[in-house]
Write an enzyme that holds these catalytic residues in place. Sequence first.
Site, PDB file in Angstrom:
ATOM      1  N   GLU A  21       7.869 -10.336  -2.007  1.00 19.01           N
ATOM      2  CA  GLU A  21       6.730  -9.439  -1.808  1.00 19.01           C
ATOM      3  C   GLU A  21       6.115  -9.649  -0.430  1.00 19.01           C
ATOM      4  OE1 GLU A  21       4.468  -8.641  -5.853  1.00 19.01           O
ATOM      5  OE2 GLU A  21       4.744 -10.804  -5.528  1.00 19.01           O
ATOM      6  N   LEU A  71      -4.283 -10.854  -5.234  1.00 19.89           N
ATOM      7  CA  LEU A  71      -5.196  -9.774  -4.841  1.00 19.89           C
ATOM      8  C   LEU A  71      -6.657 -10.210  -4.899  1.00 19.89           C
ATOM      9  CD1 LEU A  71      -3.603  -6.701  -6.643  1.00 19.89           C
ATOM     10  CD2 LEU A  71      -3.160  -7.576  -4.346  1.00 19.89           C
ATOM     11  N   LYS A  98      -2.504  -2.353  -6.107  1.00 21.15           N
ATOM     12  CA  LYS A  98      -1.168  -2.584  -5.557  1.00 21.15           C
ATOM     13  C   LYS A  98      -0.246  -1.539  -6.193  1.00 21.15           C
ATOM     14  CE  LYS A  98       2.027  -6.358  -4.748  1.00 21.15           C
ATOM     15  NZ  LYS A  98       2.193  -7.807  -4.943  1.00 21.15           N
TER      16      LYS A  98
END
Length: 118
Positions: A21, A71, A98
Site C-alpha cells: 500500500e 488513517l 480510503k
Amino acid sequence: MIKVSLHGAEFFAYHGFYPEEQLLGCRFVLDIDVEFYTTADLAADEITDTVNYEQLYNIAAEEMRITRKLLEPVAQCIANRIRHDHPYVENIRVELKKLNPLLKGSVAYSSVTITNNK
C-alpha cells in the site's frame, strides 16, 4: 455558530499498513467541517472574519504527503493542525476515506472520522 466545510477533497497518497500500500498508493477523499462563533460583521465581506477553506485544503494536502500506516493519525494530525492554526474553532470533524482498499472483496471505501471539540 458558523460552519465552514470542505467536502470531497481528493488526494493520491501512500498511507497503508501493508508495504504494498505504501509502494502503490491509493486514492483518498477527505471531508472537513469546522464550527465557530464570531462577533465579526459578516456583511463586511472579509475573509479574515471566517475560516478560509483554502487554508483547510492546504493543511490537508501537507498532512496527506506524510506517509503513515493508519488513517487515524492522518485524520488526527489534520484536526490538530486546524486547531493550532484556528484556536477559536469550537468543533472540528475530519473524515478520511480510503477508496477501494486492498481487501479480498469489493469495498467502495473504508473511513475514519475524528471529532475534536473544545
